[in-house]
Scaffold this motif. Sequence first.
Motif, PDB file in Angstrom:
ATOM      1  N   MET A   1      60.841  26.864  60.518  1.00 13.43           N
ATOM      2  CA  MET A   1      61.925  26.930  61.516  1.00 13.43           C
ATOM      3  C   MET A   1      61.912  28.312  62.163  1.00 13.43           C
ATOM      4  SD  MET A   1      65.982  26.121  61.059  1.00 13.43           S
ATOM      5  CE  MET A   1      65.685  24.356  61.087  1.00 13.43           C
ATOM      6  N   GLY A   2      62.169  28.367  63.487  1.00 13.16           N
ATOM      7  CA  GLY A   2      62.107  29.613  64.227  1.00 13.16           C
ATOM      8  C   GLY A   2      63.189  30.595  63.851  1.00 13.16           C
ATOM      9  N   LYS A   3      63.074  31.759  64.452  1.00 11.89           N
ATOM     10  CA  LYS A   3      64.050  32.822  64.175  1.00 11.89           C
ATOM     11  C   LYS A   3      65.312  32.715  65.053  1.00 11.89           C
ATOM     12  CE  LYS A   3      61.528  34.884  61.092  1.00 11.89           C
ATOM     13  NZ  LYS A   3      60.974  36.227  61.270  1.00 11.89           N
ATOM     14  N   VAL A   4      65.225  32.043  66.191  1.00  7.69           N
ATOM     15  CA  VAL A   4      66.377  31.788  67.065  1.00  7.69           C
ATOM     16  C   VAL A   4      66.469  30.280  67.260  1.00  7.69           C
ATOM     17  CG1 VAL A   4      67.432  32.179  69.317  1.00  7.69           C
ATOM     18  CG2 VAL A   4      66.084  33.995  68.234  1.00  7.69           C
ATOM     19  N   ILE A   5      67.575  29.687  66.875  1.00  9.57           N
ATOM     20  CA  ILE A   5      67.686  28.222  66.841  1.00  9.57           C
ATOM     21  C   ILE A   5      68.858  27.766  67.697  1.00  9.57           C
ATOM     22  CG2 ILE A   5      67.951  26.208  65.354  1.00  9.57           C
ATOM     23  CD1 ILE A   5      67.228  29.234  63.518  1.00  9.57           C
ATOM     24  N   ASP A   6      68.574  26.828  68.607  1.00  5.36           N
ATOM     25  CA  ASP A   6      69.622  26.177  69.397  1.00  5.36           C
ATOM     26  C   ASP A   6      70.142  25.009  68.569  1.00  5.36           C
ATOM     27  OD1 ASP A   6      71.244  24.859  71.152  1.00  5.36           O
ATOM     28  OD2 ASP A   6      69.810  24.789  72.807  1.00  5.36           O
ATOM     29  N   LEU A   7      71.276  25.157  67.968  1.00  2.00           N
ATOM     30  CA  LEU A   7      71.807  24.162  67.042  1.00  2.00           C
ATOM     31  C   LEU A   7      72.257  22.886  67.744  1.00  2.00           C
ATOM     32  CD1 LEU A   7      73.924  26.597  64.837  1.00  2.00           C
ATOM     33  CD2 LEU A   7      71.633  25.704  64.359  1.00  2.00           C
ATOM     34  N   THR A   8      72.482  22.947  69.053  1.00  2.67           N
ATOM     35  CA  THR A   8      72.937  21.758  69.781  1.00  2.67           C
ATOM     36  C   THR A   8      71.812  20.750  69.968  1.00  2.67           C
ATOM     37  OG1 THR A   8      72.454  22.759  71.949  1.00  2.67           O
ATOM     38  CG2 THR A   8      74.643  23.152  71.020  1.00  2.67           C
TER      39      THR A   8
END
Length: 461
Positions: A1-8
């Motif tokens: 999983m990436g370091k910046v995640i768009d949770l939407t």
Amino acid sequence: MGKVIDLTEYEQRPEILTSTSLTGGLLGGGKMLSAAPLETYLDRQESPSYAARNTKAGLEIDREQGNEHIEPDDDLQALALLTDLRLLFVVGQRGGDQTFEIPLDRIVEVKSEFESFRTSTVEIHTIADERWLFRCTEDIEPLAERADELAQLWTHAQRLLDEAEMQVSSAERALEESAIDRAREELGDADEKVRRARNRMSEVGPAASDRVYSRATPLTERVKVLERKLTAAEGARAHNRAQEAWTGESYETATERYERAIGRYEAALSTEGAEPPQDTLERRLRGAVKERELLRVAPLVDADTDRRHAIATDDPEKAATRWMKALDGYRELLTLEWAKESREFVVDKEEIKEQTVEIADRTVESYIRAGQQWVHAADRLALGGHEEQADSVYERATEQLTEAEQIAREVRPSKLDDIQTEQERAETRRSEGPRTSHSGSRLPRRSASPACILTPRTRSY
């Protein structure tokens, strides 16, 4: 999983929220927190939108009193979570994870920048003049943009509520001082501002909407209570002014004020609130409606009362004054208009025209008789050797005849010849002195067209 995640983008909550560790090997996995996952920090209905993590940089906070750098332990990470309420930071520590947060309504600006080829930083400035820094080895700009957008929405909503609260407080004070116009001006668009604040927060998320709702609801109630009191006060003032206008025989002004009073009472009754009580407002409304209906016949009643007073007055000069007042009243009856098209004054205009002609004749005749009366009195003074006093009384007679002439020119031109005869007689007596005897005669009544009687005449009595 990436370091910046768009949770939407996830239908179900991803591991960064639900677990203290990530799967995915050396590049994407690893232990993040020592105690509990991020989701355990969320309040009821709090809606997360972005998450970010770093393994070494941790969190930096620059304050006036000094800088603070909180780093995760070697086998843990630092997490940032953006929700509809705040920016939450959790720094993994073996002895217990540390948490920090910035409510969105305390944020002034959020921006991001690349510090090197692989590292970007989100920089948050708060109203406490703090600078928060969180670094990441991926592009963190999406999180920064969304955080800045939500912060601006929060700031705008809170500003609207602050302004509305100040307006309501100022209006409440003004109403306590019976400054009704100032209270209305101070209240202004407070209700609209509360509504806009709530609408803006609905764009942010359910927890944000709940938070603003909890502040907006009592403010909305204050607006409702104040609106009812203020509207009722406007009705009472208009009602009082309507009565004053009626007393002063300003009938058209009175109609406007009665319509205003009734409208305000009805508006107050349709507004929620306990003050003034319902039965009190209903009683005021019934009274205003009843008075408004009586006002429809008031000009006719008042004018006819003046006519009857004139008939009952024997003294010619006093009778002339009263006939003149009745004449003005009858002439005004022909021009009165109600302030609302659906209503009108009760007046039979054809009948009033006939009566106005008769009253005009009686007015002119009374002034002539008053002039004749003063001529007789002056004659007696002159014959008795009181020439200076006689001269003043002749002047009084001339004034009465001048009044008769003015009315005749406006209303009954056919009377002018008779008036001129009396004026010449009075001037002759004044200049040549009276004979030992003379006789005055009552002027014959003449019929004439009711022309020239439709314009009210402004006089003072």
